[in-house]
Design an enzyme around this catalytic site. Structure first.
Site, short mmCIF file in Angstrom:
data_model
loop_
_atom_site.label_atom_id
_atom_site.label_comp_id
_atom_site.label_asym_id
_atom_site.label_seq_id
_atom_site.Cartn_x
_atom_site.Cartn_y
_atom_site.Cartn_z
N HIS A 22 14.47 -4.72 8.65
CA HIS A 22 14.67 -5.34 9.79
C HIS A 22 15.90 -5.17 10.69
O HIS A 22 17.04 -4.50 10.06
CB HIS A 22 14.72 -7.02 9.37
CG HIS A 22 14.43 -7.80 10.65
ND1 HIS A 22 15.43 -7.79 11.88
CD2 HIS A 22 13.66 -8.67 10.83
CE1 HIS A 22 15.13 -8.92 12.57
NE2 HIS A 22 13.84 -9.30 12.09
N THR A 33 7.28 -11.75 13.55
CA THR A 33 6.70 -11.96 12.21
C THR A 33 5.84 -12.93 12.05
O THR A 33 4.62 -12.89 11.63
CB THR A 33 7.95 -11.98 11.12
OG1 THR A 33 8.44 -11.23 11.16
CG2 THR A 33 7.31 -12.72 9.94
C1 GP9 Z 1 12.52 -13.71 8.49
C2 GP9 Z 1 11.44 -12.56 8.88
C3 GP9 Z 1 12.08 -11.96 10.14
O1 GP9 Z 1 12.39 -14.64 7.71
O2 GP9 Z 1 10.37 -12.83 8.56
O3 GP9 Z 1 11.20 -12.26 11.22
P1 GP9 Z 1 11.18 -11.54 12.78
O4 GP9 Z 1 12.57 -11.58 13.22
O5 GP9 Z 1 10.66 -10.12 12.47
O6 GP9 Z 1 10.32 -12.20 13.69
MN MN Z 2 8.97 -9.04 11.62
#
Ligand code: GP9
Ligand code: MN
Length: 433
Positions: free
Chosen positions: A199, A82
Site C-alpha cells: 500500500h 479497497t
Molecule cells: C486498509 C486497506 C486499505 O484496511 O484495506 O484501503 P485503501 O486505502 O486501499 O482503500
Molecule cells: Mn486498496
C-alpha cells in the site's frame, strides 16, 4: 419502490450471460480462498527489472494451465478504493459515484453477497483475515450485513513494533499467524485475505526487503519502492501456498487472486513510462486508462485447460464468473456483471466516472481512442453513433446500480432459495481491541 426494483430486475435479467458449459461447476464444492492483492497492477505481471522477475510466484500462477488468468481485467473503483473493490467482488454491484458505499451505506444496507449466497449453496462457512483494525472502511458493520461468520482483524494478531506498517500487520505475518484460525474453519469455507503491505507509500524495513532483488532507478521513489513491496507481496503469497500444499487444503480449494486498484497514480505514471518502454512526452489520458488493468487469477488445482484469457472485463464480472465455476447460477441474483467465460459476456468496461474501455474503443474524458493503437480518433458522426450507444449503456448500468444501493432496494426482493441476512446473528469478538 417495488416498481423500481422490478425495472432493475428486468434489466439485469436481460443482460444475464449464460454459463459456458465447459467451465460450469468445475470447482463445485471446493473451499474458496480470495486473496485481495493491495494496489497490485497488471503491468507488473511477467515484468523483469534488472533481469529479474518482480513477482516470480504470482507469474507462475498467472502462467499456469491450472489458472484462468485475465490479461484485460480493469479495476472499476471510485473513491472507496479497497472497499469499492470488495463491494464489487462480493455483490457485483458498483460502488457509489462519491465516497465509499461501505462507509456511507454499509451499516444498514441489504446485501445479497457471496458469504450468504455460499451459505445457501453448499453450507459454506465464511471468514475474513485482515491485518488492520475492524472499523477501517466500516468493515465491522458491513461484514455482518454480508453474512460473514468470522472477522479476524488486527486484534487477533501481534502487530507491535516492526511487525506492522502503515495499514497493519505485514502480509507474511498475516498469512503465517492466521493459519491456526484457517485450519479450524468448517469446510467448505469461503475465506478472504486482504493484504496491506503493498500500500502507498510502499515502505518496508531493510530486513524485510528482498536482497536478491534490485529495483528501478527512476526519479520517483514511489515507483522504485512499489516494486520492492510487490516482491514482498509475491513472496508472502508463495509462503501461503507452501502451507496450503502441505495441509492438503490446496487441492480442495479454488484460490482467486486479484489486484484491487492502481498503486501508481496518474500523476506518477509518467515516471513509469521508461520502465514500460514508453515515451513520457507522449503520455495521455488513454495511457492512464490502459494502466487501470489489474490481475485476476482464478487458480483451480487440477485444471488442465486453463490459460490466459484475453476478453475484456472488470471487477464487476468476478462474482458471476466465480458463481458459475462453483455451479451456482447467477441468474436469480441482482448482479450487474456477467460471467467472463460466457460467450455472451459484455466486454464494455465501465469506469466509475462514466468513462469506459472496450476491445474496440476507449471513451476517456469525452475523447475516443482506438483500443488497438491508443491513438485518439476523429469524432465522425458515424463513430459517435457507436460511442453514444455504448455510453448510454454504461450510464444506465451505473445509474441502476446506484438506485439499487442508494435506496436499499434489495429490501424488496429476496430471490427464491435465498434467506435474508440477519446481521444480529453475528457478533464479532475483537480479543485485544
Ligand atoms: C486498509 C486497506 C486499505 O484496511 O484495506 O484501503 P485503501 O486505502 O486501499 O482503500
Ligand atoms: Mn486498496
Amino acid at each position: 419502490k417495488s416498481s423500481e426494483i422490478k425495472g432493475i430486475l428486468k434489466y439485469v435479467q436481460k443482460n444475464y450471460a449464460e454459463p459456458n458449459k465447459k467451465y460450469y461447476g468445475i470447482a463445485k464444492g471446493r473451499n474458496v480462498i480470495i486473496i485481495h492483492l493491495e494496489s497490485f497492477q497488471q503491468f507488473v505481471i511477467n515484468r523483469k527489472i534488472n533481469g529479474q522477475e518482480v513477482t516470480p510466484f504470482l507469474n507462475s500462477l498467472y502462467n499456469s494451465k491450472s489458472s484462468l488468468s485475465f490479461a484485460n481485467l480493469f479495476n472499476q473503483v471510485g473513491q472507496g478504493k479497497t472497499s469499492d473493490a470488495e463491494n464489487m467482488l462480493e455483490t457485483s454491484t458498483y460502488g457509489l459515484p462519491q465516497g465509499s458505499l461501505f462507509a456511507q451505506l454499509g451499516s444498514d444496507e441489504t446485501f445479497q453477497a457471496m458469504p450468504q449466497i455460499l451459505k445457501q449453496h453448499g453450507d459454506y462457512t465464511s471468514a475474513v483475515f485482515h491485518g488492520n483494525n475492524a472499523a477501517f472502511w466500516n468493515r465491522n458493520n458491513v461484514y455482518k450485513n454480508m453474512g460473514y461468520n468470522y472477522f479476524y482483524d488486527a486484534s487477533y494478531f501481534d502487530t507491535t513494533g516492526d511487525r506492522a506498517t502503515g495499514y497493519g500487520l505485514k502480509d507474511k505475518l498475516l498469512f503465517h499467524d492466521s493459519i491456526k484460525y484457517l485450519q479450524h474453519l468448517q469446510q467448505p469455507f469461503y475465506a478472504k485475505y486482504i493484504t496491506v503491505t503493498n500500500h502507498f507509500p510502499y515502505s518496508l524495513d531493510t530486513e524485510d526487503k528482498d536482497k536478491t532483488f534490485t529495483t528501478t532507478d527512476t526519479d520517483s521513489s514511489i515507483v522504485n519502492n512499489y516494486f520492492v513491496t510487490n516482491r514482498y507481496l509475491d513472496q508472502s503469497i508463495k509462503e501461503f501456498f507452501t502451507y496450503l500444499k502441505k495441509s492438503e487444503l490446496y487441492k480442495n480449494s479454488v484460490i482467486l487472486l486479484y489486484g484491487d486498484h492502481y498503486g501508481i497514480s496518474d500523476t506518477e505514471n509518467t515516471n513509469l513510462a521508461s520502465v514500460l518502454g514508453k515515451n513520457a512526452d507522449d503520455w495521455n489520458a488513454n495511457d492512464n486508462a490502459e494502466l487501470q488493468r489489474v490481475p485476476l487469477i482464478i487458480h483451480i488445482p487440477g485444471l488442465k485447460n486453463g490459460g490466459i484469457q484475453k476478453q475484456y472485463g472488470g471487477e464487476i464480472d468476478v462474482l458471476p464468473t466465480l458463481e458459475h465455476l462453483l455451479g451456482i447460477n447467477s441468474k436469480e441474483y441482482v448482479q450487474f456483471g456477467t460471467d467472463l467465460m460466457s460467450k455472451q459476456h459484455n466486454q464494455v468496461v465501465a469506469f466509475r466516472n462514466g468513462d469506459f474501455v472496450s476491445p474496440t474503443y476507449n471513451f476517456i474524458n469525452n475523447n475516443v481512442y482506438s483500443a488497438k493503437t491508443g491513438k485518439q480518433l476523429t469524432a465522425t458522426t458515424s463513430l459517435m453513433k457507436t460511442i453514444n450507444k455504448m455510453d448510454s449503456k454504461v450510464k444506465k448500468t451505473l445509474s441502476l446500480s446506484d438506485s439499487l444501493n442508494q435506496k436499499n432496494l434489495l429490501r424488496f426482493y429476496t430471490p427464491k432459495g435465498f434467506t435474508k441476512v440477519n446481521s444480529s446473528k453475528y457478533n464479532y469478538v475483537y480479543p485485544a481491541g
